[in-house]
Design a protein around this motif. Structure first.
Motif, PDB file in Angstrom:
ATOM      1  N   PRO A   2       0.816  -1.021  -0.030  1.00  0.00           N
ATOM      2  CA  PRO A   2       0.028  -0.103   0.048  1.00  0.00           C
ATOM      3  C   PRO A   2       0.906   1.405   0.122  1.00  0.00           C
ATOM      4  O   PRO A   2       2.025   1.294   0.452  1.00  0.00           O
ATOM      5  CB  PRO A   2      -0.716  -0.208   1.280  1.00  0.00           C
ATOM      6  N   THR A   3       0.220   2.299  -0.465  1.00  0.00           N
ATOM      7  CA  THR A   3       1.058   3.639  -0.452  1.00  0.00           C
ATOM      8  C   THR A   3       1.252   4.099   0.976  1.00  0.00           C
ATOM      9  O   THR A   3       0.412   3.854   1.832  1.00  0.00           O
ATOM     10  CB  THR A   3       0.050   4.698  -1.129  1.00  0.00           C
ATOM     11  N   GLU A   5       1.629   6.492   4.331  1.00  0.00           N
ATOM     12  CA  GLU A   5       0.797   7.540   4.795  1.00  0.00           C
ATOM     13  C   GLU A   5       1.443   8.929   4.213  1.00  0.00           C
ATOM     14  O   GLU A   5       1.004   9.793   3.892  1.00  0.00           O
ATOM     15  CB  GLU A   5       0.816   7.381   6.345  1.00  0.00           C
ATOM     16  N   LEU A   8       0.878   9.562   0.740  1.00  0.00           N
ATOM     17  CA  LEU A   8      -0.648  10.165   0.220  1.00  0.00           C
ATOM     18  C   LEU A   8      -0.846  11.502   1.092  1.00  0.00           C
ATOM     19  O   LEU A   8      -1.341  12.378   0.339  1.00  0.00           O
ATOM     20  CB  LEU A   8      -1.675   9.258   1.082  1.00  0.00           C
ATOM     21  N   LEU A  11       0.693  13.855  -1.226  1.00  0.00           N
ATOM     22  CA  LEU A  11      -0.174  14.196  -2.544  1.00  0.00           C
ATOM     23  C   LEU A  11      -1.075  15.074  -2.081  1.00  0.00           C
ATOM     24  O   LEU A  11      -1.600  15.948  -2.921  1.00  0.00           O
ATOM     25  CB  LEU A  11      -0.862  12.831  -2.739  1.00  0.00           C
ATOM     26  N   LEU A  12      -1.898  14.934  -1.109  1.00  0.00           N
ATOM     27  CA  LEU A  12      -2.844  15.754  -0.682  1.00  0.00           C
ATOM     28  C   LEU A  12      -2.409  17.167  -0.456  1.00  0.00           C
ATOM     29  O   LEU A  12      -3.253  18.131  -0.692  1.00  0.00           O
ATOM     30  CB  LEU A  12      -3.753  15.304   0.599  1.00  0.00           C
ATOM     31  N   ARG A  15      -1.898  18.933  -3.808  1.00  0.00           N
ATOM     32  CA  ARG A  15      -3.428  19.048  -4.523  1.00  0.00           C
ATOM     33  C   ARG A  15      -4.167  20.272  -4.066  1.00  0.00           C
ATOM     34  O   ARG A  15      -4.811  20.876  -4.856  1.00  0.00           O
ATOM     35  CB  ARG A  15      -4.270  17.675  -4.176  1.00  0.00           C
ATOM     36  N   TYR A  16      -4.052  20.646  -2.684  1.00  0.00           N
ATOM     37  CA  TYR A  16      -5.020  21.607  -2.209  1.00  0.00           C
ATOM     38  C   TYR A  16      -4.106  22.792  -1.693  1.00  0.00           C
ATOM     39  O   TYR A  16      -3.337  22.730  -0.935  1.00  0.00           O
ATOM     40  CB  TYR A  16      -5.833  21.081  -1.068  1.00  0.00           C
ATOM     41  N   ALA A  18      -4.259  26.649  -0.078  1.00  0.00           N
ATOM     42  CA  ALA A  18      -5.404  27.575   0.688  1.00  0.00           C
ATOM     43  C   ALA A  18      -4.990  29.082   0.306  1.00  0.00           C
ATOM     44  O   ALA A  18      -3.779  29.160   0.307  1.00  0.00           O
ATOM     45  CB  ALA A  18      -5.228  27.321   2.405  1.00  0.00           C
ATOM     46  N   GLY A  26      -0.575  25.925   6.465  1.00  0.00           N
ATOM     47  CA  GLY A  26      -1.733  24.688   6.021  1.00  0.00           C
ATOM     48  C   GLY A  26      -1.052  23.336   6.430  1.00  0.00           C
ATOM     49  O   GLY A  26      -0.251  23.104   7.394  1.00  0.00           O
ATOM     50  N   ILE A  27      -1.834  22.344   5.589  1.00  0.00           N
ATOM     51  CA  ILE A  27      -1.238  21.145   5.733  1.00  0.00           C
ATOM     52  C   ILE A  27       0.224  20.876   5.657  1.00  0.00           C
ATOM     53  O   ILE A  27       0.933  21.576   4.890  1.00  0.00           O
ATOM     54  CB  ILE A  27      -1.972  20.247   4.499  1.00  0.00           C
ATOM     55  N   ALA A  32      -1.728  23.344  12.040  1.00  0.00           N
ATOM     56  CA  ALA A  32      -1.828  24.587  11.123  1.00  0.00           C
ATOM     57  C   ALA A  32      -1.758  25.622  11.879  1.00  0.00           C
ATOM     58  O   ALA A  32      -2.044  25.874  13.206  1.00  0.00           O
ATOM     59  CB  ALA A  32      -3.147  24.518  10.389  1.00  0.00           C
ATOM     60  N   HIS A 327       0.338   4.302   9.521  1.00  0.00           N
ATOM     61  CA  HIS A 327      -0.813   3.819   9.453  1.00  0.00           C
ATOM     62  C   HIS A 327      -1.372   2.817   8.490  1.00  0.00           C
ATOM     63  O   HIS A 327      -2.088   2.191   8.469  1.00  0.00           O
ATOM     64  CB  HIS A 327      -1.898   4.958   9.658  1.00  0.00           C
ATOM     65  N   PHE A 328      -0.586   3.091   7.020  1.00  0.00           N
ATOM     66  CA  PHE A 328      -0.989   2.503   6.228  1.00  0.00           C
ATOM     67  C   PHE A 328      -0.332   1.100   5.603  1.00  0.00           C
ATOM     68  O   PHE A 328      -0.649   0.486   4.808  1.00  0.00           O
ATOM     69  CB  PHE A 328      -1.143   3.486   4.801  1.00  0.00           C
TER      70      PHE A 328
ATOM     71  N   ASP B 100      -6.417   4.183  -2.665  1.00  0.00           N
ATOM     72  CA  ASP B 100      -5.901   5.520  -2.571  1.00  0.00           C
ATOM     73  C   ASP B 100      -7.013   6.522  -3.319  1.00  0.00           C
ATOM     74  O   ASP B 100      -7.348   7.809  -2.817  1.00  0.00           O
ATOM     75  CB  ASP B 100      -4.623   5.780  -3.013  1.00  0.00           C
ATOM     76  N   ASP B 120     -11.004  26.736   3.772  1.00  0.00           N
ATOM     77  CA  ASP B 120      -9.807  26.132   3.252  1.00  0.00           C
ATOM     78  C   ASP B 120      -9.514  24.841   4.051  1.00  0.00           C
ATOM     79  O   ASP B 120      -9.615  25.039   5.451  1.00  0.00           O
ATOM     80  CB  ASP B 120      -8.721  27.061   3.272  1.00  0.00           C
ATOM     81  N   ILE B 122      -7.058  22.846   6.125  1.00  0.00           N
ATOM     82  CA  ILE B 122      -5.832  22.961   6.684  1.00  0.00           C
ATOM     83  C   ILE B 122      -5.103  22.148   7.574  1.00  0.00           C
ATOM     84  O   ILE B 122      -3.886  22.105   7.977  1.00  0.00           O
ATOM     85  CB  ILE B 122      -5.845  24.238   7.703  1.00  0.00           C
ATOM     86  N   ARG B 128      -6.046   4.244   9.613  1.00  0.00           N
ATOM     87  CA  ARG B 128      -6.643   2.859   9.124  1.00  0.00           C
ATOM     88  C   ARG B 128      -7.661   2.417  10.141  1.00  0.00           C
ATOM     89  O   ARG B 128      -7.758   3.077  11.252  1.00  0.00           O
ATOM     90  CB  ARG B 128      -5.590   1.802   9.457  1.00  0.00           C
TER      91      ARG B 128
END
Lengths: 333, 333
Positions: A2-3, A5, A8, A11-12, A15-16, A18, A26-27, A32, A327-328, B100, B120, B122, B128
């Motif tokens: 699995p990918t 944590e 992922l 990636l998130l 992707r986003y 703010a 932010g992330i 934050a 976790h993944f 994913d 937004d 953040i 899991r």
């Protein structure tokens, strides 16, 4: 496979984006950071979810202790930013067989531990689940004088430190797995407490952030071998640690564990990992108050991004393998 | 019979008190209210947890839609305080079989819906779980000019209003339960959308809070027959509603539902329930902008605390039975 944590999350994070000017970070860090318009301080927000059988085992603890640990984990993220805990919300899902008494004792533990660190419960949600307890906490803290420490401030040459001892919580988990959760041996008691009722390093985090010495910081939740690469990735550097310098929990050897392995790969220590400019580490060590948890120099940050080396016995240098908790890809409890 | 969610929440609310002077409102409203030192605005914080099989069914939706709904539910709590959405964190636990791609699409839905309302993403946590998806969101908003509307400000004589239509989401849930989730009938599409992709009433909430007309407010998440008693309890009053005035979703009768029953007991409408002083409701109705969701006068607040009456056909007055959704006594999906 699995990918992870890490992947992922990255990636998130990419992707986003703010755009609110009140958002300072932010992330991608322990928490934050927000600057409410005109506010004297920055506000720091962190969320963590704990799932039964993955993050804890209901049989190995009592609800009060689980409440204490749940809030400690979140306050540790605030400590890692140098923020002072203020408020938190908790959402709790319980299966129907969990009695009201359990829910109340969980909240009692949560609030008594929160209060020790100045944090008040301000809201949340109660929900049902089919089989497992799920706990989700969001904690909010203040950065006094707007002094926040991020993961990203490190440079090559910075000296790496950790607070406290590493691997103690993992030793406690091992005892629980082997049915030794009621051991009266005092070293066992220490390990069990580290696992069941950890103390977030809020005082140390606050002092470190206010001192101005610290270039970057995070808390150790998934093990040094997982978390150090994260700190280095955020700072765009590598690191070299000296295994013989690690503040290991030596008594883990009583139960057939290698203390070094636990210190490198054991999760949930909730100690702080941070760095200080190489030119300033002498004055930093002199200034660090004796009343705070001990600190140990474990290595340095290096130029080559992502290259994490460990110097072992006989000066043998090896790449540090990431063997902590993901976790993944891992199963913990 | 299990203790109701209401009772347990009340118990927890009475058990823990916060003393931080920056806290304006703790447990017991749609959201908590904080005044960060020197900040221009109040900050409002709310948390909600959604558990698969209890709050949603993974088979009846797609991850993007589930993400959209998850954030909408939280923003609705901010709307109910009159706050403007700013930031949120999400903690998500997924079983190993969830790819994913699912996680990313869930976040895509979350962020696209959040962005529509100015919020937004953040931070958060990925975890899991063994079997079911669990979603926990904490949303943070600002109360412009520090104008917050609480549940507790109502008095006897205040006129009760709701935004929009009631029971539409419950009709959508019924269609899903009966395997009619792909129906192309336009009324079915409306009901399904209300259930899967509700819009929080942020604009209306903001206007209502800023207008100064509104004495108390909350959002309708568990059905009018559950939520109206909560609003009245917080305000220490009773209420009398006229069933014939309810803005029902009449087309629910197409699928054998009684629109009035759905309007009273159906959950997840995410409309606003609020009150306006009796002497001011005329000017309020004139001032309310036509561009905002329609509002309907449904009854009045009355003197006797806790007495919630419904006036039905032929002027028959009955106590309103609480038949909405309770996490601790109902099963929904």
């Amino acid at each position: 496979m699995p990918t992870s944590e890490n992947k992922l999350l990255k990636l998130l994070q990419n992707r986003y984006s703010a755009r609110n000017p009140q958002l300072k970070k932010g992330i991608g860090d322990d928490a934050a950071v927000i600057h409410p318009r005109n506010a004297a301080e920055f506000w720091v927000v962190t969320s963590d979810m704990l799932v039964e059988t993955v993050d804890f085992n209901r049989e190995w603890t009592v609800p009060r202790m689980l409440g204490r640990k749940s809030i400690a984990i979140n306050l540790s993220d605030l400590a890692a930013m140098g923020a002072t805990p203020r408020f938190y919300t908790v959402s709790l899902a319980t299966p129907a067989e969990v009695p009201d008494r359990w829910i109340i004792e969980f909240h009692d533990g949560l609030t008594e531990k929160g209060a020790l660190f100045g944090a008040d419960l301000i809201g949340g949600d109660l929900s049902r689940s089919e089989k497992h307890v799920v706990i989700s906490i969001t904690a909010v803290g203040e950065s006094l004088n707007r002094k926040v420490v991020y993961r990203s401030g490190g440079s090559a040459g910075d000296v790496l430190y950790v607070t406290g001892e590493l691997g103690c919580s993992a030793a406690g988990l091992k005892l629980l797995r082997e049915g030794l959760g009621r051991s009266r041996n005092r070293f066992a008691a220490k390990a069990l407490r580290a696992h069941r009722d950890p103390d977030p390093r809020c005082d140390a985090g606050l002092w470190l952030a206010q001192s101005g010495f610290v270039s970057c910081m995070m808390d150790l939740s998934d093990g040094l071998s997982m978390d150090l690469p994260r700190l280095c990735a955020a700072s765009g550097v590598g690191a070299e640690i000296r295994v013989s310098n690690l503040p290991v929990f030596a008594k883990a050897s009583l139960w057939g564990c290698d203390p070094v392995v636990l210190a490198l790969n054991g999760g949930e220590d909730f100690e702080l990992l941070f760095a200080v400019r190489g030119s300033r580490n002498g004055s930093f060590e002199k200034a660090y108050p004796a009343t705070l948890p001990k600190i140990t120099r474990i290595g340095v940050m290096t130029r080559e991004a992502g290259k994490i080396m460990a110097v072992g016995p006989n000066e043998i240098r090896r790449r540090l393998a990431e063997r902590g908790f993901d976790h993944f890809t891992s199963r913990k409890q």
